[in-house]
Design an enzyme around this catalytic site. Structure first.
Site, PDB file in Angstrom:
ATOM      1  N   ARG A  81       7.651  -1.117  -0.126  1.00 27.50           N
ATOM      2  CA  ARG A  81       6.440  -1.023   0.706  1.00 27.50           C
ATOM      3  C   ARG A  81       6.521  -2.099   1.783  1.00 27.50           C
ATOM      4  NH1 ARG A  81       0.415  -0.069  -1.168  1.00 27.50           N
ATOM      5  NH2 ARG A  81      -0.487   0.308   0.880  1.00 27.50           N
ATOM      6  N   GLU A 102       1.102  -6.211   2.654  1.00 28.30           N
ATOM      7  CA  GLU A 102      -0.269  -6.669   2.377  1.00 28.30           C
ATOM      8  C   GLU A 102      -0.376  -8.189   2.203  1.00 28.30           C
ATOM      9  OE1 GLU A 102       0.278  -3.542   2.062  1.00 28.30           O
ATOM     10  OE2 GLU A 102      -1.635  -2.551   2.421  1.00 28.30           O
ATOM     11  N   TYR A 133       1.571 -10.127   0.369  1.00 25.80           N
ATOM     12  CA  TYR A 133       2.018 -10.654  -0.924  1.00 25.80           C
ATOM     13  C   TYR A 133       3.352 -11.413  -0.778  1.00 25.80           C
ATOM     14  CZ  TYR A 133      -1.716  -8.060  -3.269  1.00 25.80           C
ATOM     15  OH  TYR A 133      -2.939  -7.610  -3.689  1.00 25.80           O
ATOM     16  N   GLN A 190     -17.111   1.316  -3.164  1.00 28.68           N
ATOM     17  CA  GLN A 190     -18.181   0.798  -4.017  1.00 28.68           C
ATOM     18  C   GLN A 190     -17.850   0.791  -5.507  1.00 28.68           C
ATOM     19  OE1 GLN A 190     -21.636   2.738  -1.542  1.00 28.68           O
ATOM     20  NE2 GLN A 190     -22.508   1.760  -3.329  1.00 28.68           N
ATOM     21  N   HIS A 208      -4.116  -8.961   3.225  1.00 37.80           N
ATOM     22  CA  HIS A 208      -5.470  -9.005   2.651  1.00 37.80           C
ATOM     23  C   HIS A 208      -6.370  -9.993   3.386  1.00 37.80           C
ATOM     24  CE1 HIS A 208      -4.817  -6.089  -0.329  1.00 37.80           C
ATOM     25  NE2 HIS A 208      -4.036  -6.811  -1.109  1.00 37.80           N
TER      26      HIS A 208
HETATM   27 FE1  SF4 Z   1     -13.529   4.459  -4.076  1.00 33.01          FE
HETATM   28 FE2  SF4 Z   1     -14.585   6.752  -4.856  1.00 33.01          FE
HETATM   29 FE3  SF4 Z   1     -15.662   5.405  -2.815  1.00 33.01          FE
HETATM   30 FE4  SF4 Z   1     -13.303   6.663  -2.594  1.00 33.01          FE
HETATM   31  S1  SF4 Z   1     -15.306   7.597  -2.931  1.00 33.01           S
HETATM   32  S2  SF4 Z   1     -13.758   4.622  -1.906  1.00 33.01           S
HETATM   33  S3  SF4 Z   1     -12.446   6.305  -4.605  1.00 33.01           S
HETATM   34  S4  SF4 Z   1     -15.551   4.732  -4.932  1.00 33.01           S
END
Ligand code: SF4
Ligand code: NAP
Length: 670
Positions: free
Chosen positions: A215, A165, A167, A340, A253
């Site tokens: 990873r 990613e 890092y 979100q 990223h």
């Molecule tokens: Fe994040 Fe929940 Fe949306 Fe999945 S459903 S991306 S865990 S907020």
């Protein structure tokens, strides 16, 4: 026989046997930073109880300079060890296993003290890193090895060394960050010396009977990234250095290719893990956009990986594995990959949660105990708010009737799922349907609720949603609403103007420009975004070749700023880039003068200058929403006080995250 025999098969690592092939991937939740380690422990314990084979914690800094931001959680002191022990003890008591991720951010650390191979600033950070000298590099290795030894002391079953990613360890591997000419730079042998040395020293620090996952970045998706030969060379060297397993990392990223958003096809990058698997003899774990037991099973049955890593799906449903094993997969709350409530929260310093499961990260506070006093509850409106309130209240033992005048449940979710790249919303409405049946909610569709029919209930919940705002543009009757377009009531012509560039304006622009959703066709999606083969181009970057747009679209807003600024923190750039690729013209600072047979007449700025006609066959209104509260008002007038939730409560902030959170919390409180 189990439905998922490969997913539920144990994995023997020699000194330990994992009970199944499912890993909960690392997620930074910001929970550790609250200092409430009981809350952290409960977050992981709930997921251990849900049957996952192994969990990896959020990234823990091995030292101050390696933290993703100043004050980021780590494992530096004896006091830290005691905190982490609370987590490991609770997880072990719940029958789970947990590894700690050691994350050194290098130049991604949001701090003027960040360090890297060379003083090359990242495009996503304001801070140029300090180039480490020989002693500085030795200190980083020693600190990472010490963190691993402390992880063992704290009771973890293993560590994951974060090498992907973009890092710190990943930074040494590529020439565009590593410009060194000493033994840590130049040839690939030199550039990979740091990750290999780190794994050797970690293994030496923890002993043979401890899981060490590395990873590895299989496709960097940045210019001058690693070639496939380099990836394989590194994988073999990491195995020889003592790693127990290799986990897949996809994209730095700073990459301009989405890697986990909802528009990324499911398991889009597993072909890379499958290609690596025969090159090494330790188990390989695949990752990214795996969100159902069916997808996980298919990958494992096909021999593409030894284990699957799912991260966000464990926010959506801690019982993912237990429900799959019990033949109740339809009850798994699906992660719709929206970011979100998880990543968007993480990056704005809030506790990560989940749009679908507001309990995530709030396990100690939002509890759903059975009610001692069952009530008769009516919920009006089967959108996300009403559905969440109904299943939560019914799940606790209330007698719930859910009423909607529509012929199907879902409300605005039914429109979202028609947008190309938002197909995961189908899973969400299916899940709500399953849970209505499971919790015994009485569902009355095609039914108009009235004051009279609601009078006999102990509680009435109004979740009647929103109506589209009419912007009051002269000639507006010629325009279509976003509902007309998304439901197919109106078919747009070849030239379209969209009034309003919020979330729905963007969705409609995508709907109108995309013919066949590339999300459902992984090869098309890779072509659209320029995902190539690292065996052909370093980092796997190819030239994007988007399909021509289905229509010519112009997207407008009145605010004099770049459209799309308020979209999700971690996904807004994807929506903007997707529309740019389709040639969508975006303009801010406009006034809407009139809608005519020729199109939309606009002007610019407060002086209404430069009158311009945007020629269009169809004008679509996406100008926000107003709360639909007429039934609530009638009830109040009749002396019944309803609880008003979702868009009916606050239209301005209408979104599924707030609606589900509000519905769930109300259902929990009744
Ligand atoms: Fe994040 Fe929940 Fe949306 Fe999945 S459903 S991306 S865990 S907020
Ligand atoms: P929104 O995001 O609030 O956008 C409304 C748009 O309408 C804005 O561009 C606004 O811009 C314009 N507008 C407001 N009043 C207007 C008026 N009187 N005349 C003309 N234009 C007007 O609302 P939405 O697009 O309807 O989305 C609703 C909610 O759904 C959002 O809160 C969002 O959270 C959620 N959603 C999100 C996404 C996503 O993130 N991808 C997708 C869909 C929905 P100006 O005022 O500058 O003109």
């Amino acid at each position: 026989m189990s439905h998922y025999p490969h997913m539920l098969a144990p994995l023997d690592l020699g000194h330990v046997v994992l009970k199944n092939r499912v890993l909960m991937g690392s997620m930074h939740t910001n929970l550790e930073e609250t200092g409430d380690w009981n809350r952290v422990a409960e977050f992981y314990a709930e997921r251990a109880r849900g049957g996952v084979g192994l969990m990896v914690t959020g990234g823990m800094a091995p030292n101050r300079e390696g933290g993703v931001f100043p004050g980021a959680a780590g494992l530096f002191t004896p006091e830290d060890i005691a905190h982490h022990r609370l987590v490991t003890e609770r997880v072990h008591a719940a029958g789970g296993r947990i590894a700690m991720q050691i994350l050194h951010a290098g130049r991604y650390a949001y701090s003027p003290d960040c360090v890297s191979a060379s003083a090359v600033k990242s495009p996503i950070s304001p801070f140029p890193p300090k180039e480490l000298d020989e002693a500085g590099i030795e200190k980083q290795i020693a600190d990472i090895a010490t963190a691993a030894a402390r992880a063992r002391e704290a009771g973890y079953d293993g560590v994951e060394v974060m090498g992907s990613e973009g890092y710190f360890l990943n930074q040494f591997l590529v020439r565009h960050v590593n410009r060194r000419e000493d033994r840590w730079g130049g040839s690939y042998e030199n550039r990979m010396r740091l990750p290999v040395e780190v794994v050797k020293r970690v293994r030496a620090a923890v002993g043979p009977d401890f899981i060490v996952i590395y990873r590895i970045s299989l496709i960097d998706l940045v210019p001058e990234g690693s070639t496939w030969d380099e990836v394989v060379t590194l994988a073999k060297a990491i195995e020889a250095a003592g790693a127990s397993m290799l986990n897949t990392g996809i994209g730095w990223h700073e990459a301009r290719v989405p890697t986990i958003a909802t528009s990324v096809p499911r398991a889009a990058f597993t072909w890379l893990t499958a290609r690596l698997r025969p090159e090494v003899s330790i188990p390989v774990i695949t990752s990214n956009r795996i969100n159902t037991p069916g997808v996980a099973e298919e990958i494992l049955a096909h021999g593409d990986a030894d284990m699957v890593s799912l991260a966000r799906p464990f926010l959506a449903d801690p019982d993912f594995v237990a429900k799959a094993a019990a033949g109740r997969a339809a009850e798994i709350a699906p992660c719709i990959a929206c970011n979100q409530a998880c990543l968007d929260h993480t990056f704005s310093g809030k506790i990560s949660s989940c749009l679908v499961n507001p309990r995530a990260g709030h396990e100690t506070e939002l509890t759903l105990a059975p009610t001692p006093a069952p009530k008769r509850i009516a919920v009006v409106g089967a959108g996300p708010a009403g559905l969440s309130a109904a299943i939560t209240a019914a799940g606790r033992g209330h007698a719930v009737t859910l009423i909607d005048r529509a012929a199907e449940i879902g409300g605005q979710l039914c429109m979202a799922r028609r947008v190309p790249g938002k197909e995961e919303f189908h899973g969400l409405t299916d899940w709500f349907a399953t849970m209505l049946a499971r919790t015994g909610v009485t569902l009355r569709l095609n039914t108009e609720a009235t004051v009279e029919t609601l009078a006999g209930f102990d509680e009435v919940i109004i979740a009647t949603g929103v109506t589209p705002r009419s912007p009051g543009i002269p000639g507006e009757e010629r325009a279509a609403s976003y509902i007309d377009i998304l439901t197919g009531r109106v078919t747009a012509g070849p030239r379209v103007v969209i009034v309003g560039a919020g979330g729905i304006g963007f969705d409609v622009a995508e709907f109108l420009t995309v013919t066949d959703s590339p999300t459902l066709h992984p090869e098309d999606w890779m072509r659209e975004w320029g995902v190539g083969d690292p065996a052909r181009t370093p980092g796997g970057l190819a030239t994007p070749q988007p399909e021509p747009p289905a229509r010519q679209v112009t997207l407008l807003q009145r605010k004099p700023e770049k459209p799309g600024r308020k979209l999700g923190k971690t996904t807004g750039w994807i929506h903007r880039a997707a529309l740019q690729a389709k040639g969508v013209r975006m303009m801010g600072g406009v006034n809407y003068e009139a809608i005519t047979a020729e199109g939309l007449q606009i002007s610019f700025g407060p002086e209404r200058k430069d009158p311009t006609l945007i020629a269009a066959d169809t004008v679509v209104l996406c100008a926000g929403q107003l709360s639909e509260r007429s039934l609530a008002e009638q009830l109040i007038a009749a002396g019944i006080t309803p609880q008003v939730i979702g868009g009916a409560d606050v239209a301005g902030e209408l979104d599924a995250k707030r609606a589900i959170d509000q519905g769930t919390r109300l259902g929990a409180a009744l």
